[in-house]
Motif scaffolding. Structure first.
Motif, PDB file in Angstrom:
ATOM      1  N   PRO A 171      -1.875  -5.326   0.288  1.00 15.66           N
ATOM      2  CA  PRO A 171      -3.154  -4.748  -0.119  1.00 15.66           C
ATOM      3  C   PRO A 171      -4.355  -5.326   0.617  1.00 15.66           C
ATOM      4  CG  PRO A 171      -1.786  -5.125  -2.048  1.00 15.66           C
ATOM      5  CD  PRO A 171      -1.081  -5.763  -0.887  1.00 15.66           C
TER       6      PRO A 171
ATOM      7  N   ILE B 164      -4.759   6.267  -1.740  1.00 17.15           N
ATOM      8  CA  ILE B 164      -3.768   5.193  -1.727  1.00 17.15           C
ATOM      9  C   ILE B 164      -3.777   4.416  -3.037  1.00 17.15           C
ATOM     10  CG2 ILE B 164      -3.861   4.943   0.782  1.00 17.15           C
ATOM     11  CD1 ILE B 164      -5.603   2.469   0.401  1.00 17.15           C
TER      12      ILE B 164
ATOM     13  N   PHE C 276      -1.717   0.640  -4.951  1.00 12.29           N
ATOM     14  CA  PHE C 276      -1.126  -0.663  -4.653  1.00 12.29           C
ATOM     15  C   PHE C 276      -0.038  -0.942  -5.692  1.00 12.29           C
ATOM     16  CE2 PHE C 276      -5.677  -0.499  -3.795  1.00 12.29           C
ATOM     17  CZ  PHE C 276      -5.664  -0.568  -2.399  1.00 12.29           C
TER      18      PHE C 276
ATOM     19  N   TYR D 113      -5.857  -3.115   3.389  1.00 14.17           N
ATOM     20  CA  TYR D 113      -6.169  -1.707   3.074  1.00 14.17           C
ATOM     21  C   TYR D 113      -7.266  -1.132   3.965  1.00 14.17           C
ATOM     22  CZ  TYR D 113     -10.606  -2.483   0.581  1.00 14.17           C
ATOM     23  OH  TYR D 113     -11.905  -2.768   0.269  1.00 14.17           O
TER      24      TYR D 113
ATOM     25  N   ILE E 250       0.865  -1.194   0.000  1.00 14.68           N
ATOM     26  CA  ILE E 250       0.000   0.000   0.000  1.00 14.68           C
ATOM     27  C   ILE E 250       0.896   1.237   0.000  1.00 14.68           C
ATOM     28  CG2 ILE E 250      -1.777   1.282   1.251  1.00 14.68           C
ATOM     29  CD1 ILE E 250      -2.669  -1.393   2.480  1.00 14.68           C
TER      30      ILE E 250
END
Length: 334
Positions: A307, A296, A298, A310, A279
């Motif tokens: 991820p 954000i 990935f 998250y 992330i």
């Protein structure tokens, strides 16, 4: 998984020459075969003089061919000695008559092969069974009831080591008629070892048979597809036969090797860093900002927060300004 027993079916391609037969045997052994197999035809013991001659005998009758290519006891003993003592593989030959059984017994074979055309020859089966040696039973022309009777006969007369070979006696055998599904039926029906006698072109049918549990593979083998005889054109040449054996040995290793999913993942942890994602920030996130999904991204490498975490990031407050394209850590968040 037990090692698959691979037979190079030479048949009568040796043309009655002991020297050529030895060349076949040595080449098969060099390719990695476990056995070299011939055919023991004694014409007067297995055929009437006026028995129909197969269409592939163009320039000579079946009688002429079998008599021309036949070996006597002394030659069989020498071929067996050469096969097993000098080449380190087993000598086998198919029997087509009671007299052929006697001949091969005098030669000292370790097992007998019953070819497809002899499945209903009950006297032959009784004789072979009474000897007590392992038997390979081919089934290329048989119905289930004929095969049932053959196996009952072998067992009743003392044979306990039987391998039933699925076989379709088409030359060559098209893929749709290979009948690999029958291997499973045979195994369930008879509770015996099963194998596959392959008359197809190429090696895919044999590979498939091993995947389905075949313990024996028999494949026609020739030094050249241009050689004389009915079998050469649908046989494997040395390079092809060697490739077949290589593939089978790899499949044995694949099937026998039990892999643990977590253990494999542990061994691939360096690759996970390279190919998985972490992330990261899309843009600069000022100190005191509440993190939202659109802030954000990935991206590789995978040595940061995964991820799948998250949702643990969303709604947290940045303790400090976080630059764009920076891996987010929990220490950065309140």
């Amino acid at each position: 998984m037990e090692k698959v027993f691979i037979i190079a079916e030479i048949g009568n391609s040796h043309e009655g020459s002991v020297g050529l037969a030895k060349r076949f045997i040595k080449t098969a052994a060099d390719c990695g075969a476990d056995a070299a197999k011939f055919q023991t035809h004694i014409f007067d013991a297995e055929s009437l003089p006026n028995a129909p001659t197969p269409s592939y005998f163009k320039d000579e009758s079946r009688k002429e061919y079998f008599e021309r290519t036949a070996f006597d006891l002394k030659q069989y003993k020498e071929l067996k000695r050469y096969t097993e003592e000098e080449c380190g593989i087993e000598f086998i030959s198919s029997v087509f008559s009671l007299e052929a059984v006697d001949l091969l017994e005098h030669a000292g074979v370790k097992r007998h092969k019953i070819p497809s055309g002899e499945v209903t020859n009950i006297p032959l089966l009784e004789k072979v069974a009474s000897i007590g040696k392992p038997v390979l039973l081919s089934s290329g022309m048989s119905t289930w009831s004929e095969l049932d009777k053959a196996i009952e006969t072998l067992k009743a007369d003392g044979c306990r080591d039987i391998t039933v070979l699925q076989c379709s006696s088409f030359y060559p055998c098209p893929p749709e008629k290979a009948g690999l599904n029958i291997l499973t039926e045979m195994k369930n029906r008879y509770n015996l070892a099963v194998g596959f006698s392959d008359h197809s072109l190429g090696i895919s049918a044999s590979i498939g048979a091993v995947m389905l549990g075949a313990e024996v593979i028999e494949r026609h083998f020739t030094l050249s597809k241009e050689m004389y005889g009915s079998d050469a054109k649908h046989s494997l040449e040395p390079d092809e036969f060697k490739q077949l054996i290589k593939e089978i040995r790899e499949i044995e290793k694949i099937i026998s090797s039990k892999a643990g999913k977590d253990k494999l993942a542990e061994e691939l942890k360096d690759m996970k860093v390279t190919f998985e994602k972490s992330i990261v920030t899309k843009n600069l996130i000022p100190k005191g900002t509440k993190i939202t999904l659109d802030m954000i991204a990935f991206k590789k490498p995978g040595d940061g927060i995964k991820p799948d975490k998250y949702k643990e990031i969303i709604g947290r407050i940045a303790k400090l300004s976080i630059a764009a394209d920076m891996k987010i850590t929990m220490e950065m968040l309140a």
